[in-house]
Write a protein that holds these residues in place. Sequence first.
Motif, PDB file in Angstrom:
ATOM      1  N   LEU A   6       0.753  -1.184   0.155  1.00 24.00           N
ATOM      2  CA  LEU A   6      -0.025  -0.046  -0.288  1.00 24.00           C
ATOM      3  C   LEU A   6       0.989   1.010  -0.101  1.00 24.00           C
ATOM      4  O   LEU A   6       1.888   1.615   1.259  1.00 24.00           O
ATOM      5  CB  LEU A   6      -0.993   0.230   1.209  1.00 24.00           C
ATOM      6  CG  LEU A   6      -1.789   1.285   1.187  1.00 24.00           C
ATOM      7  CD1 LEU A   6      -2.818   1.171   0.346  1.00 24.00           C
ATOM      8  CD2 LEU A   6      -2.572   0.947   2.798  1.00 24.00           C
ATOM      9  N   ALA A   7       0.793   2.599  -0.883  1.00 24.34           N
ATOM     10  CA  ALA A   7       0.834   3.498  -1.052  1.00 24.34           C
ATOM     11  C   ALA A   7       0.043   4.583  -0.444  1.00 24.34           C
ATOM     12  O   ALA A   7      -0.391   4.933  -0.816  1.00 24.34           O
ATOM     13  CB  ALA A   7       2.022   3.822  -3.069  1.00 24.34           C
ATOM     14  N   LEU A   8       1.201   5.671   0.578  1.00 23.60           N
ATOM     15  CA  LEU A   8       1.042   6.893   0.750  1.00 23.60           C
ATOM     16  C   LEU A   8       1.333   7.784   0.580  1.00 23.60           C
ATOM     17  O   LEU A   8       2.041   7.617   0.583  1.00 23.60           O
ATOM     18  CB  LEU A   8       0.099   6.597   2.550  1.00 23.60           C
ATOM     19  CG  LEU A   8      -0.347   5.100   2.998  1.00 23.60           C
ATOM     20  CD1 LEU A   8      -1.034   5.234   4.385  1.00 23.60           C
ATOM     21  CD2 LEU A   8      -2.332   4.826   2.479  1.00 23.60           C
ATOM     22  N   VAL A   9       0.453   8.362   0.294  1.00 28.01           N
ATOM     23  CA  VAL A   9       1.607  10.163  -0.356  1.00 28.01           C
ATOM     24  C   VAL A   9       1.418  10.712   0.295  1.00 28.01           C
ATOM     25  O   VAL A   9      -0.345  11.411   0.545  1.00 28.01           O
ATOM     26  CB  VAL A   9       1.143  10.425  -1.872  1.00 28.01           C
ATOM     27  CG1 VAL A   9       2.051  11.489  -2.467  1.00 28.01           C
ATOM     28  CG2 VAL A   9       2.126   9.095  -3.214  1.00 28.01           C
ATOM     29  N   LEU A  37      -1.730   2.546  -4.529  1.00 21.96           N
ATOM     30  CA  LEU A  37      -1.353   3.663  -4.618  1.00 21.96           C
ATOM     31  C   LEU A  37      -3.149   4.241  -4.408  1.00 21.96           C
ATOM     32  O   LEU A  37      -3.998   4.087  -4.740  1.00 21.96           O
ATOM     33  CB  LEU A  37      -1.015   5.212  -5.735  1.00 21.96           C
ATOM     34  CG  LEU A  37      -1.181   6.184  -5.622  1.00 21.96           C
ATOM     35  CD1 LEU A  37       0.137   6.483  -4.407  1.00 21.96           C
ATOM     36  CD2 LEU A  37      -0.150   7.297  -6.756  1.00 21.96           C
ATOM     37  N   PHE A  38      -2.740   4.551  -2.281  1.00 26.31           N
ATOM     38  CA  PHE A  38      -4.026   4.835  -2.013  1.00 26.31           C
ATOM     39  C   PHE A  38      -4.570   6.360  -2.056  1.00 26.31           C
ATOM     40  O   PHE A  38      -3.816   7.370  -2.361  1.00 26.31           O
ATOM     41  CB  PHE A  38      -4.231   4.360  -0.835  1.00 26.31           C
ATOM     42  CG  PHE A  38      -5.466   5.038   0.202  1.00 26.31           C
ATOM     43  CD1 PHE A  38      -5.858   3.735   0.512  1.00 26.31           C
ATOM     44  CD2 PHE A  38      -5.986   6.204   1.032  1.00 26.31           C
ATOM     45  CE1 PHE A  38      -8.030   4.210   0.733  1.00 26.31           C
ATOM     46  CE2 PHE A  38      -6.738   6.118   1.544  1.00 26.31           C
ATOM     47  CZ  PHE A  38      -7.879   5.431   1.838  1.00 26.31           C
ATOM     48  N   ALA A  73       2.510  -4.597   3.492  1.00 25.74           N
ATOM     49  CA  ALA A  73       4.079  -3.726   3.958  1.00 25.74           C
ATOM     50  C   ALA A  73       3.366  -2.318   3.006  1.00 25.74           C
ATOM     51  O   ALA A  73       2.268  -2.536   2.524  1.00 25.74           O
ATOM     52  CB  ALA A  73       4.846  -4.078   2.660  1.00 25.74           C
ATOM     53  N   VAL A  74       3.318  -1.142   3.624  1.00 23.55           N
ATOM     54  CA  VAL A  74       2.963  -0.411   3.399  1.00 23.55           C
ATOM     55  C   VAL A  74       4.473   0.645   3.498  1.00 23.55           C
ATOM     56  O   VAL A  74       5.816   0.755   3.953  1.00 23.55           O
ATOM     57  CB  VAL A  74       1.749   0.866   4.563  1.00 23.55           C
ATOM     58  CG1 VAL A  74       1.850   2.485   4.642  1.00 23.55           C
ATOM     59  CG2 VAL A  74       1.386  -0.456   5.102  1.00 23.55           C
ATOM     60  N   LEU A  75       4.190   1.953   1.751  1.00 21.58           N
ATOM     61  CA  LEU A  75       5.088   2.078   1.665  1.00 21.58           C
ATOM     62  C   LEU A  75       4.722   3.676   1.727  1.00 21.58           C
ATOM     63  O   LEU A  75       3.881   4.349   1.221  1.00 21.58           O
ATOM     64  CB  LEU A  75       6.076   1.834  -0.318  1.00 21.58           C
ATOM     65  CG  LEU A  75       6.951   2.792  -0.105  1.00 21.58           C
ATOM     66  CD1 LEU A  75       8.169   2.319   0.649  1.00 21.58           C
ATOM     67  CD2 LEU A  75       7.225   2.339  -1.670  1.00 21.58           C
ATOM     68  N   LEU A  76       5.646   4.026   2.469  1.00 20.29           N
ATOM     69  CA  LEU A  76       5.396   5.991   3.191  1.00 20.29           C
ATOM     70  C   LEU A  76       5.232   6.835   1.268  1.00 20.29           C
ATOM     71  O   LEU A  76       6.809   6.406   1.809  1.00 20.29           O
ATOM     72  CB  LEU A  76       5.089   6.105   3.989  1.00 20.29           C
ATOM     73  CG  LEU A  76       4.234   5.234   5.182  1.00 20.29           C
ATOM     74  CD1 LEU A  76       5.230   6.112   6.580  1.00 20.29           C
ATOM     75  CD2 LEU A  76       2.946   5.773   4.743  1.00 20.29           C
TER      76      LEU A  76
END
Length: 186
Positions: A6-9, A37-38, A73-76
């Motif tokens: 999950l990508a959080l921008v 991409l959330f 996993a999460v990618l900030l």
Amino acid sequence: MSVRILALVGSLRAGSHNRQLAEAAVKLAPEGVEVELFEGLADVPFYNEDIDVEGGAPATALRLREAAAASDAVLLFSPEYNGTMPAVLKNAIDWLSRPYGAGALVGKPVAVVGTAFGQYGGVWAQDDARKSVGIAGAVVAEEIKLSIPGSLTRFAETHPVDDAEVAEQLTTVLSSLVAVATTKAA
């Protein structure tokens, strides 16, 4: 094994270089890896325990929690605002940290990357984001780092996916995060 990231921008700006970096991650994801991409962080209200009640939490916050819970996993992606992470990213972390001790980030591998105009590429913001997700219960992948300085000039005419050096570094970030996620799952 398929891996979901999950990508959080942390930037809401339409032309955000961090959003472009996240878009590049979606395109560069290796086979068997999905980077989601959330969309909708701008719609998540500021965290407030009075509205975070069973059966009454805002739908946008629940959607964020569900997306995080469904990921491996999460990618900030964090720009740097006044020396720290943007409020929208901190707010997302706050929502994902609840309920206390059982939030969607608990035990979840998380990495933080980003780009900023300054000469250090937003490292202060990224360090603050790592601290915050760690306190929220995430497994912070401290060794996974990517801070790209000079975003306004570097990406003025080039999308990050078309910058060979950035694409290579981002591919390494994704592979490293997948390795952490699959090791945790084993």
